[in-house]
Design a protein around this motif. Structure first.
Motif, short mmCIF file in Angstrom:
data_model
loop_
_atom_site.label_atom_id
_atom_site.label_comp_id
_atom_site.label_asym_id
_atom_site.label_seq_id
_atom_site.Cartn_x
_atom_site.Cartn_y
_atom_site.Cartn_z
N LEU A 69 0.93 -1.14 0.09
CA LEU A 69 -0.09 -0.03 0.04
C LEU A 69 0.90 1.05 -0.08
O LEU A 69 1.80 1.55 0.93
CB LEU A 69 -0.99 0.08 1.24
CG LEU A 69 -1.77 -1.18 1.51
CD1 LEU A 69 -2.60 -0.95 2.75
CD2 LEU A 69 -2.49 -1.76 0.30
N HIS A 70 1.04 2.02 -1.26
CA HIS A 70 1.84 2.85 -1.23
C HIS A 70 1.16 4.45 -0.93
O HIS A 70 0.60 4.88 -2.03
CB HIS A 70 2.54 2.81 -2.77
CG HIS A 70 3.47 4.08 -3.10
ND1 HIS A 70 4.38 4.31 -1.91
CD2 HIS A 70 3.75 4.58 -4.24
CE1 HIS A 70 5.04 5.31 -2.71
NE2 HIS A 70 4.87 5.34 -3.79
N LEU A 71 1.48 4.91 0.14
CA LEU A 71 1.09 6.17 0.65
C LEU A 71 2.18 7.25 0.50
O LEU A 71 1.99 8.61 0.45
CB LEU A 71 0.62 6.27 1.83
CG LEU A 71 -0.72 5.51 2.35
CD1 LEU A 71 -0.87 5.56 3.87
CD2 LEU A 71 -1.88 6.31 1.58
N ALA A 72 3.51 6.96 0.62
CA ALA A 72 4.47 7.96 0.59
C ALA A 72 5.04 8.67 -0.36
O ALA A 72 4.72 8.27 -1.60
CB ALA A 72 5.92 7.25 1.15
N GLY A 73 5.22 9.97 -0.03
CA GLY A 73 5.52 11.06 -1.19
C GLY A 73 5.48 12.32 -0.79
O GLY A 73 5.06 12.68 0.25
N SER A 113 -1.93 5.35 -3.67
CA SER A 113 -2.52 6.53 -3.28
C SER A 113 -2.60 7.60 -4.23
O SER A 113 -1.68 8.48 -4.25
CB SER A 113 -2.12 7.05 -1.80
OG SER A 113 -2.93 7.87 -1.40
N SER A 114 -3.37 7.64 -5.24
CA SER A 114 -3.39 8.80 -6.22
C SER A 114 -4.39 9.99 -5.71
O SER A 114 -4.51 10.00 -4.43
CB SER A 114 -4.05 8.11 -7.52
OG SER A 114 -3.76 9.05 -8.43
N SER A 115 -4.85 10.50 -6.57
CA SER A 115 -5.36 11.91 -6.13
C SER A 115 -6.54 12.08 -7.06
O SER A 115 -6.49 12.15 -8.26
CB SER A 115 -4.52 12.87 -5.80
OG SER A 115 -4.97 14.22 -5.54
N CYS A 116 -7.52 13.03 -6.60
CA CYS A 116 -8.47 13.69 -7.66
C CYS A 116 -7.73 15.16 -8.10
O CYS A 116 -8.33 15.70 -9.05
CB CYS A 116 -9.76 14.14 -6.95
SG CYS A 116 -11.23 12.73 -6.42
N PHE A 162 -5.50 1.83 -8.26
CA PHE A 162 -5.31 3.40 -7.90
C PHE A 162 -6.43 4.15 -7.21
O PHE A 162 -7.61 3.99 -7.96
CB PHE A 162 -5.04 4.11 -9.33
CG PHE A 162 -4.04 3.22 -10.37
CD1 PHE A 162 -2.73 3.28 -10.02
CD2 PHE A 162 -4.31 2.53 -11.33
CE1 PHE A 162 -1.80 2.60 -10.63
CE2 PHE A 162 -3.43 1.77 -12.00
CZ PHE A 162 -2.16 1.91 -11.82
N LEU A 163 -6.33 4.52 -6.08
CA LEU A 163 -7.31 5.06 -5.52
C LEU A 163 -7.13 6.74 -5.48
O LEU A 163 -6.25 7.31 -4.79
CB LEU A 163 -7.38 4.76 -3.92
CG LEU A 163 -7.55 3.20 -3.67
CD1 LEU A 163 -7.37 2.92 -2.32
CD2 LEU A 163 -8.60 2.81 -4.30
N ALA A 215 -11.10 2.66 2.16
CA ALA A 215 -11.23 2.25 0.83
C ALA A 215 -9.98 1.28 0.48
O ALA A 215 -9.87 0.37 -0.39
CB ALA A 215 -11.00 3.67 0.18
N PHE A 216 -8.94 1.65 1.26
CA PHE A 216 -7.30 0.88 0.84
C PHE A 216 -7.69 -0.50 1.64
O PHE A 216 -7.52 -1.33 0.73
CB PHE A 216 -6.38 1.41 1.99
CG PHE A 216 -5.59 2.43 0.86
CD1 PHE A 216 -4.54 1.86 0.26
CD2 PHE A 216 -5.91 3.75 0.95
CE1 PHE A 216 -3.59 3.06 -0.55
CE2 PHE A 216 -4.92 4.66 0.18
CZ PHE A 216 -4.20 4.36 -0.37
N ILE A 217 -8.56 -0.73 2.53
CA ILE A 217 -8.66 -2.15 2.92
C ILE A 217 -9.69 -2.82 2.08
O ILE A 217 -9.79 -3.89 2.01
CB ILE A 217 -9.34 -2.00 4.61
CG1 ILE A 217 -8.17 -1.46 5.38
CG2 ILE A 217 -9.68 -3.30 4.98
CD1 ILE A 217 -8.82 -0.99 6.73
N ALA A 218 -10.73 -1.96 1.67
CA ALA A 218 -11.75 -2.61 0.61
C ALA A 218 -11.01 -2.99 -0.47
O ALA A 218 -11.30 -4.17 -1.01
CB ALA A 218 -12.90 -1.69 0.32
N ALA A 219 -10.23 -2.32 -1.21
CA ALA A 219 -9.12 -2.74 -2.35
C ALA A 219 -8.25 -3.85 -2.11
O ALA A 219 -8.39 -4.74 -2.75
CB ALA A 219 -8.60 -1.52 -2.80
#
Length: 341
Positions: A69-73, A113-116, A162-163, A215-219
């Motif tokens: 699960l990639h959040l870092a950045g 962890s993408s973005s709107c 991609f969330l 959402a991360f857990i659901a995916a």
């Protein structure tokens, strides 16, 4: 599952970790911990971790995990603008490198962890996952490029997802004040003013960090075919607000405050209204539990509990860009945002 969570000590990660553990997953963190001096309120749940920059990850670091699960950045537009080349290296190149290494060592799930912010200057129309990208900042561009490059890696053994998170809000052990609802409530609490820097007209979808975590857990837990190489807007349709509507909610939540617009307030070109129907239909386990009113109340109560001051709110402890600049000034970080001490 055995999960590697990058950015586990960040704004979202510190909320996601206990939720993953509660679901029975075995979680290891990976984080350079740039914000170790930015803890708000109670402490952080400790887990096994690699204290490492995502640019320095090697294949051997990733062996044995089922999912990343990639959040870092670099986490927002001001940080992305500080050095666009670094944003490219950290947010784009390192994220793609992590995906390639994950595929190489047999990690089957890579959830990004993408973005709107991908939609950027999206106007007033409803935007779905099929809508055109129109990023207006290095941060938004970096998220688009990761999606484009990593999607090409998908195969029978490697499932990227991609969330595209709406603008986050909510209380965290690594709180951020550079997010619209967190910011407006902090202005109201510390000054009695709900201070708006735009003209209040831009649309912004918002989502609580606990719901992003859901959402991360659901995916992560969904059957592979539902999430294989797919993007999801993360939020709820009813949580698209104009900035002025959020200001009204804050005014109703925080006693004795008034709304004030900056003297040079004009329209913000970051304007987008996002349709989140697809994630609700595809991943029924994703059940958001927050809205702006509930979130504003949570923030107000947290600020009240710690006695938040204007100095703390505007200072470098919780403002990501100001914190990084302070670490650079103190030469604790070098110009490539790596620790020197």
């Amino acid at each position: 599952m055995k999960v590697l969570l990058t950015g586990h000590k960040g704004y979202i990660g510190t909320v996601l970790v206990p939720m993953l553990l509660d679901r029975g997953h075995e979680v290891t963190g990976l984080d350079s911990d740039l914000y170790q001096d930015s803890t708000f309120g109670e402490g952080i749940r400790e887990i096994p971790e690699l204290k490492k920059d995502i640019r320095d990850v090697e294949a051997s670091d990733l062996v044995g995990f089922d999912a990343m699960l990639h959040l870092a950045g670099l986490s927002n537009d001001p940080l992305g603008n500080l050095n666009p080349q670094l944003t490219y290296e950290i947010n784009h190149l390192a994220s793609v490198h992590l995906a390639k290494l994950s595929k190489e060592v047999g990690i089957s799930r890579y959830i990004f962890s993408s973005s709107c912010s991908n939609y950027g200057a999206g106007g007033n129309d409803w935007l779905t996952e099929e809508s055109a990208f129109n990023p207006v900042t290095p941060y938004g561009i970096s998220k688009v490029k990761v999606e484009q490059d990593v999607s090409g890696l998908a195969n029978d053994d490697f499932t990227p997802t991609f969330l595209r998170n709406a603008t986050a809000y909510g209380v965290s052990p690594r709180l951020r004040f550079d997010l619209v609802l967190n910011n407006l409530v902090a202005w109201a609490f510390t000054t009695g003013r709900v201070y708006i820097k735009s003209d209040g007209t831009p649309w912004r979808p918002i989502v609580h960090i606990a719901d992003i975590s859901r959402a991360f857990i659901a995916a992560l837990e969904a059957p592979r075919e539902l999430v294989h190489n797919k993007a999801f807007n993360v939020g709820r349709n009813e949580d698209n607000y104009r900035i002025r509507e959020l200001a009204d909610i804050v005014k109703e939540t925080v006693p004795n405050c008034e709304i004030e617009y900056a003297k040079d307030a004009g329209p913000d070109k970051r304007c987008y209204r996002v349709d989140c129907s697809y994630i609700m239909e595809t991943l029924p386990e994703f059940q958001p539990q927050w809205d702006a009113r509930k979130g504003a109340k949570e923030l107000y109560e947290a600020y009240k509990k710690v006695g938040l001051t204007l100095e703390e709110f505007e200072g470098p402890k919780y403002q990501r860009i100001a914190h990084i600049k302070k670490l650079l000034q103190e030469e604790k970080l070098n110009t490539n945002l790596r620790w020197q001490v």
